[in-house]
Design an enzyme around this catalytic site. Structure first.
Site, mmCIF file in Angstrom:
data_model
loop_
_atom_site.group_PDB
_atom_site.id
_atom_site.type_symbol
_atom_site.label_atom_id
_atom_site.label_comp_id
_atom_site.label_asym_id
_atom_site.label_seq_id
_atom_site.Cartn_x
_atom_site.Cartn_y
_atom_site.Cartn_z
ATOM 1 N N GLN A 250 70.771 25.971 17.703
ATOM 2 C CA GLN A 250 71.613 27.152 17.472
ATOM 3 C C GLN A 250 72.807 27.230 18.410
ATOM 4 O O GLN A 250 73.541 28.218 18.399
ATOM 5 C CB GLN A 250 70.781 28.443 17.629
ATOM 6 N N HIS B 119 61.581 28.448 18.605
ATOM 7 C CA HIS B 119 61.350 28.158 17.181
ATOM 8 C C HIS B 119 60.066 27.329 17.106
ATOM 9 O O HIS B 119 59.739 26.588 18.052
ATOM 10 C CB HIS B 119 62.551 27.344 16.687
ATOM 11 N N LYS C 73 73.532 22.293 10.571
ATOM 12 C CA LYS C 73 73.964 23.564 11.162
ATOM 13 C C LYS C 73 75.349 23.412 11.802
ATOM 14 O O LYS C 73 75.818 24.286 12.505
ATOM 15 C CB LYS C 73 72.956 24.020 12.214
ATOM 16 N N CYS D 231 60.659 31.491 11.712
ATOM 17 C CA CYS D 231 59.932 30.378 12.370
ATOM 18 C C CYS D 231 59.764 30.638 13.858
ATOM 19 O O CYS D 231 59.885 29.710 14.680
ATOM 20 C CB CYS D 231 60.631 29.043 12.154
ATOM 21 N N ASP E 41 66.425 22.487 23.015
ATOM 22 C CA ASP E 41 66.580 22.630 21.573
ATOM 23 C C ASP E 41 67.952 23.269 21.365
ATOM 24 O O ASP E 41 68.133 24.476 21.578
ATOM 25 C CB ASP E 41 65.443 23.520 21.038
HETATM 26 N N1 PLP Z 1 65.261 25.086 16.606
HETATM 27 C C1 PLP Z 1 65.950 26.187 16.333
HETATM 28 C C2 PLP Z 1 66.314 27.134 17.440
HETATM 29 C C3 PLP Z 1 66.316 26.468 15.014
HETATM 30 O O1 PLP Z 1 66.994 27.584 14.734
HETATM 31 C C4 PLP Z 1 65.963 25.564 14.007
HETATM 32 C C5 PLP Z 1 66.298 25.837 12.592
HETATM 33 O O2 PLP Z 1 66.581 26.926 12.199
HETATM 34 C C6 PLP Z 1 65.253 24.412 14.346
HETATM 35 C C7 PLP Z 1 64.922 24.194 15.664
HETATM 36 C C8 PLP Z 1 64.851 23.400 13.326
HETATM 37 O O3 PLP Z 1 65.954 22.751 12.811
HETATM 38 P P1 PLP Z 1 65.792 21.698 11.626
HETATM 39 O O4 PLP Z 1 65.019 22.405 10.550
HETATM 40 O O5 PLP Z 1 67.189 21.385 11.242
HETATM 41 O O6 PLP Z 1 65.055 20.538 12.160
#
Ligand code: PLP
Length: 406
Positions: A203, A123, A226, A364, A200
């Site tokens: 998900q 992401h 999430k 993203c 990260d």
């Molecule tokens: N990393 C992953 C794999 C994501 O799917 C997301 C959000 O969809 C994020 C990071 C960013 O999360 P946040 O917008 O809650 O900071």
């Protein structure tokens, strides 16, 4: 499934009763954000109505109560991910801020010409913070490619290490492909070179039982929104030894020991990384969302979602010209797809008119889209409250949309 009464579980989410375009709403976008059960909303109201006083700042009763709630959530998170100590649990605004914290703080210890290994399925939140480091010095990103089935090219991964490698930053689960990455293998490999690993977990955290000690992860980032929780709250788990070494991220109230114009000292962990007033109401309510997951069982929720994923995949494969992106043997929660040459936006908009809420676009993850040579996909994602009937409605709508566009 034993103890998994879906009707009872769904009753905790009033939002599931709403309609879209006068049709029953089917929500298949929980990977973007999940719905929130009533117990979490109730807790937000309760805190506002009973003890909305600033945390760690007062001796008065309300401030003490608010502080106790925040610290009870910290302990709840610690237990949920099996961290050794609450010193290792830092509250942030979300996954993005947690990764930015590590990038700017741990990043200060990365020297000119040193390298970070990331993967092609990250992401933007796990790419851009590392690129920003390059504003002040030359930090090189080494990228692990993704294979056709959506798994990481582990042979290339192993070949990327050298004496300049300073960090591996990798997602636990891809938000586009659904691939569950072999984290234990990745972390063990990196540790052979004494390289820490940032995961990260955005998900993964609500779909897979995460044990940071068993994984031996050095950093693990995730977002409450999430996890059936409130928006604006996230967590950075970091090993104490690393967090101790790292300089503060932001300066301000709460993160200091003493301040003078001659010399300022910093607070102990975890407060060293928590400058300013946190979203303490959200943090208090976050505990309720973790308790919701514990009450229903992360493993039971995961098994239910797996059933839905497999059922949806089988039914989708019957649709002519269907292409599913990400066919890894181990997947979680999401299915990305395109049908023929139809544009993902058109499909998303038409599905919405039929009451089906899915995500469209690059999610993203533009570098991944570039690797796949596409602009975007449609993405359906599942959570605890989805049903087989949701999948049936989705498939029927897909068939209709496909016929309309085709
Ligand atoms: N990393 C992953 C794999 C994501 O799917 C997301 C959000 O969809 C994020 C990071 C960013 O999360 P946040 O917008 O809650 O900071």
């Amino acid at each position: 499934m034993e103890n998994f009464d879906l009707t009872q579980l769904r009753a905790e989410f009033p939002i599931l009763n709403r309609k879209v375009w006068d049709k029953p709403m089917v929500y298949l976008d929980s990977a973007a954000t999940s719905f929130t059960p009533q117990c979490v909303v109730d807790e937000i109201c309760r805190v506002y109505n009973t003890c909305k006083a600033n945390v760690h700042r007062g001796v008065h009763t309300l401030s003490q109560e608010a502080t106790d709630l925040q610290e009870a959530t910290r302990e709840c998170v610690r237990e949920f991910i099996n961290a050794k100590s609450t010193e290792e649990i830092i509250f942030t605004r979300g996954t993005t801020e947690a990764i930015n914290l590590v990038a700017s703080s741990y990043g200060e210890m990365i020297e000119n010409g040193e390298e970070i290994i990331v993967t092609a399925m990250e992401h933007h939140a796990n790419i851009v913070p590392w690129q920003l480091l390059g504003r002040h010095k030359r930090v090189i990103l080494r990228v692990v490619p993704v294979k056709k089935d959506g798994t990481l090219d582990m042979v290339t991964f192993r070949s990327l290490f050298n004496e300049r490698t300073k960090l591996v930053a990798v997602c636990h689960v891809s938000n586009v492909l659904g691939t569950v990455n072999p984290l234990k293998e990745i972390i063990a490999e990196a540790h052979q070179y004494k390289v820490p690993v940032l995961v990260d977990g955005a998900q993964a955290i609500s779909h897979i039982k995460v044990d940071v000690q068993e994984l031996d992860a050095d950093f693990y980032a995730f977002s409450a929104h999430k996890m059936y929780g409130p928006t604006g709250v996230g967590v950075l788990y970091g090993k104490r030894s690393l967090l101790k070494m790292m300089p503060p991220y932001q300066g301000g109230g709460e993160m200091i020991g003493t301040v003078s114009f001659k010399k300022t000292t910093y607070a102990e962990l975890p407060f060293k990384f928590e400058a300013g007033t946190p979203d303490f109401v959200g943090i208090a309510a976050f505990k309720k969302s973790i308790e919701f997951m514990q009450r229903w069982g992360v493993e039971r929720i995961a098994a239910h979602e797996k059933e839905l994923l497999e059922y949806a995949t089988t039914e989708m494969e019957k649709i002519p010209n269907m292409k599913i992106y990400g066919t890894a043997p181990e997947k979680s929660g999401v299915i990305s797809f395109l049908i023929g040459n139809e544009h993902h936006y058109d499909m998303g908009m038409l599905l919405d008119k039929l009451g089906i809420e899915v995500r469209t676009g690059h999610h993203c993850a533009q570098p991944l889209m570039q690797a796949l040579k596409i602009e975007g996909t449609v993405r359906a994602s599942f959570a605890a409250y989805n049903t087989r009937e949701d999948v049936d409605a989705f498939i029927a709508a897909l068939n209709r949309v496909s016929a309309m566009l085709g």
